[in-house]
Design a protein around this motif. Structure first.
Motif: not given
Length: 129
Positions: A52-63, A44-49
């Motif tokens: 916020n820092q570069g409009k970046v998304i990552i391949p990940s689950g949802t938990c 959660g904090p990884i996705k948010l950071a």
């Protein structure tokens, strides 16, 4: 009730649990398009950071509570995994504590066999040979 997103270990002989909670920094470098993520960071904090820092998304689950270790080493299967892959395939360097307590860096130039094992060992699928 414990969420199914969490897996707890320990509570028996021979098990060591290392608390990485305070090693949770997430830094995105817009120039290199690379992220440095601490071993205690959670999704959660990884996705948010990253957003916020570069409009970046990552391949990940949802938990949101899963740690980067489980996520990056073979977790995070999601419906777009076939298109974008798993996070494990994106690892370019890692700092690893070995069983003897030594700390090593692994990348394509140093300890590359360890990097190979990290990237392909998810879900206990690493087979030497």
């Amino acid at each position: 009730m414990v969420s199914s997103c969490y897996y707890y270990s320990g509570g028996r002989d021979g098990v060591v649990v290392v608390d990485l909670e305070e090693i949770n920094q997430v830094v995105y470098d817009k120039n290199t398009k690379r992220a440095t993520i601490g071993g205690g960071a959670r999704l959660g904090p990884i996705k948010l950071a990253l957003w916020n820092q570069g409009k970046v998304i990552i391949p990940s689950g949802t938990c949101p509570g899963v740690g980067v270790g489980g996520l990056a080493l073979g977790g995070g299967w999601v419906f777009v995994s076939r298109k974008f892959g798993l996070m494990s395939k994106s690892i370019i360097e890692a700092e690893v504590v070995l069983a003897d307590g030594s700390v090593v860096t692994t990348n394509s130039g140093k300890n590359s066999d360890l990097l190979f094992a990290l990237k392909d060992a998810g879900a206990n699928s690493f087979v030497e040979g």
